[in-house]
Design a protein around this motif. Structure first.
Motif, PDB file in Angstrom:
ATOM      1  N   MET A   8       0.809  -1.334  -0.072  1.00 23.99           N
ATOM      2  CA  MET A   8      -0.130   0.021  -0.150  1.00 23.99           C
ATOM      3  C   MET A   8       0.869   1.251  -0.040  1.00 23.99           C
ATOM      4  SD  MET A   8      -3.099  -1.037  -0.101  1.00 23.99           S
ATOM      5  CE  MET A   8      -4.008   0.222   0.283  1.00 23.99           C
ATOM      6  N   SER A   9       1.756   1.437   0.806  1.00 20.72           N
ATOM      7  CA  SER A   9       2.651   2.377   0.942  1.00 20.72           C
ATOM      8  C   SER A   9       4.195   2.018   1.268  1.00 20.72           C
ATOM      9  CB  SER A   9       2.089   3.322   1.980  1.00 20.72           C
ATOM     10  OG  SER A   9       3.314   4.400   1.937  1.00 20.72           O
ATOM     11  N   GLU A  10       4.903   1.914  -0.034  1.00 20.62           N
ATOM     12  CA  GLU A  10       6.377   1.713   0.340  1.00 20.62           C
ATOM     13  C   GLU A  10       7.114   2.568   1.217  1.00 20.62           C
ATOM     14  OE1 GLU A  10      10.121   1.748  -2.455  1.00 20.62           O
ATOM     15  OE2 GLU A  10       8.650   0.365  -3.119  1.00 20.62           O
ATOM     16  N   SER A  11       6.644   3.745   1.459  1.00 17.98           N
ATOM     17  CA  SER A  11       7.452   4.647   2.154  1.00 17.98           C
ATOM     18  C   SER A  11       7.225   4.397   3.603  1.00 17.98           C
ATOM     19  CB  SER A  11       7.017   6.158   1.995  1.00 17.98           C
ATOM     20  OG  SER A  11       5.412   6.439   2.212  1.00 17.98           O
ATOM     21  N   LEU A  12       6.016   3.628   3.940  1.00 20.33           N
ATOM     22  CA  LEU A  12       5.701   3.176   5.229  1.00 20.33           C
ATOM     23  C   LEU A  12       6.292   2.072   5.794  1.00 20.33           C
ATOM     24  CD1 LEU A  12       2.164   4.515   5.700  1.00 20.33           C
ATOM     25  CD2 LEU A  12       4.122   5.678   6.384  1.00 20.33           C
ATOM     26  N   CYS A  13       6.777   1.185   4.890  1.00 23.90           N
ATOM     27  CA  CYS A  13       7.012  -0.332   4.958  1.00 23.90           C
ATOM     28  C   CYS A  13       8.589  -0.437   4.608  1.00 23.90           C
ATOM     29  CB  CYS A  13       6.177  -1.034   4.252  1.00 23.90           C
ATOM     30  SG  CYS A  13       7.042  -2.995   4.519  1.00 23.90           S
ATOM     31  N   GLY A  14       9.598  -0.333   5.567  1.00 22.05           N
ATOM     32  CA  GLY A  14      10.993  -0.652   5.238  1.00 22.05           C
ATOM     33  C   GLY A  14      11.416  -1.922   4.419  1.00 22.05           C
ATOM     34  N   VAL A  15      10.361  -3.000   4.574  1.00 16.88           N
ATOM     35  CA  VAL A  15      10.598  -4.096   4.054  1.00 16.88           C
ATOM     36  C   VAL A  15      10.289  -3.952   2.651  1.00 16.88           C
ATOM     37  CG1 VAL A  15       9.924  -6.601   4.170  1.00 16.88           C
ATOM     38  CG2 VAL A  15      10.499  -5.379   5.827  1.00 16.88           C
ATOM     39  N   CYS A  16       9.341  -3.438   2.274  1.00 15.08           N
ATOM     40  CA  CYS A  16       8.937  -3.086   0.854  1.00 15.08           C
ATOM     41  C   CYS A  16      10.172  -2.538  -0.032  1.00 15.08           C
ATOM     42  CB  CYS A  16       7.587  -2.436   0.544  1.00 15.08           C
ATOM     43  SG  CYS A  16       6.242  -3.499   0.980  1.00 15.08           S
TER      44      CYS A  16
END
Length: 144
Positions: A8-16
Motif C-alpha cells: 500500500m505504501s512503500e514509504s511506510l514499510c521498510g521491508v517493501c
C-alpha cells in the motif's frame, strides 16, 4: 533501486523498499535477502511477496508457498554456514510486513530457552490465565 512488492505504501514499510543489492533470491512466494541489521554472519530473512501483516491477511496457498521458501532457506543456510540448526524468528516489532529471520546457531552459542522461558525471560510476568488453554486451540488445529 527497490523491489516491486504489492504494498500500500512503500514509504511506510521498510521491508517493501529492500535494496536490490541485498536480495539473494526471488520467487513467486517472496524473496530471500540480507537484513539491514544482522545478528551474525549468515543471517538472512525471507520476505512475503505480498504486503501482509499476518497469515490471516491472505489466502492459504501463498502462505504455504512462503513457508516452503522458509524451509528451503533454512536448509540452504545450514548447509552454507555449517550450522547444526538455525533459529527461525517472526518478530514483526519494527516492520509489519510478514517476514522471517533465519539465524544460524553455532555449538558455542548459549542456549536460547532460558532467555525465553527462564524467570527473567519473555515468559516472566505472563499471566498463564490470560492465554487460552490448549483445549480451546484443539478444534482449530483439527480443522486445518
Amino acid at each position: 533501486m527497490s523491489l516491486s512488492f504489492s504494498c500500500m505504501s512503500e514509504s511506510l514499510c521498510g521491508v517493501c523498499g529492500i535494496a536490490a543489492d541485498r536480495v539473494l533470491s526471488r520467487s513467486a512466494a517472496g524473496i530471500v535477502a540480507v537484513p539491514s541489521q544482522t545478528a551474525r554472519d549468515g543471517h538472512v530473512m525471507v520476505v512475503s511477496a505480498t504486503h501482509a501483516r499476518s497469515f490471516w491477511a491472505g489466502p492459504a496457498r501463498p502462505a504455504d508457498a512462503l513457508m516452503a521458501l522458509v524451509a528451503s532457506t533454512v536448509r540452504a543456510a545450514e548447509q552454507a554456514s555449517g550450522a547444526e540448526r538455525c533459529y527461525v524468528l517472526r518478530i514483526g516489532d519494527k516492520q509489519p510486513h510478514l517476514h522471517f529471520h533465519i539465524v544460524p546457531v553455532s555449538e558455542a552459542d548459549p542456549p536460547l530457552a532460558p532467555h525465553v522461558f527462564g524467570e527473567s525471560g519473555w515468559s516472566a510476568g505472563v499471566d498463564p490465565g490470560a492465554l487460552p488453554p490448549a483445549s480451546v486451540l484443539q478444534p482449530v488445529f483439527r480443522d486445518s
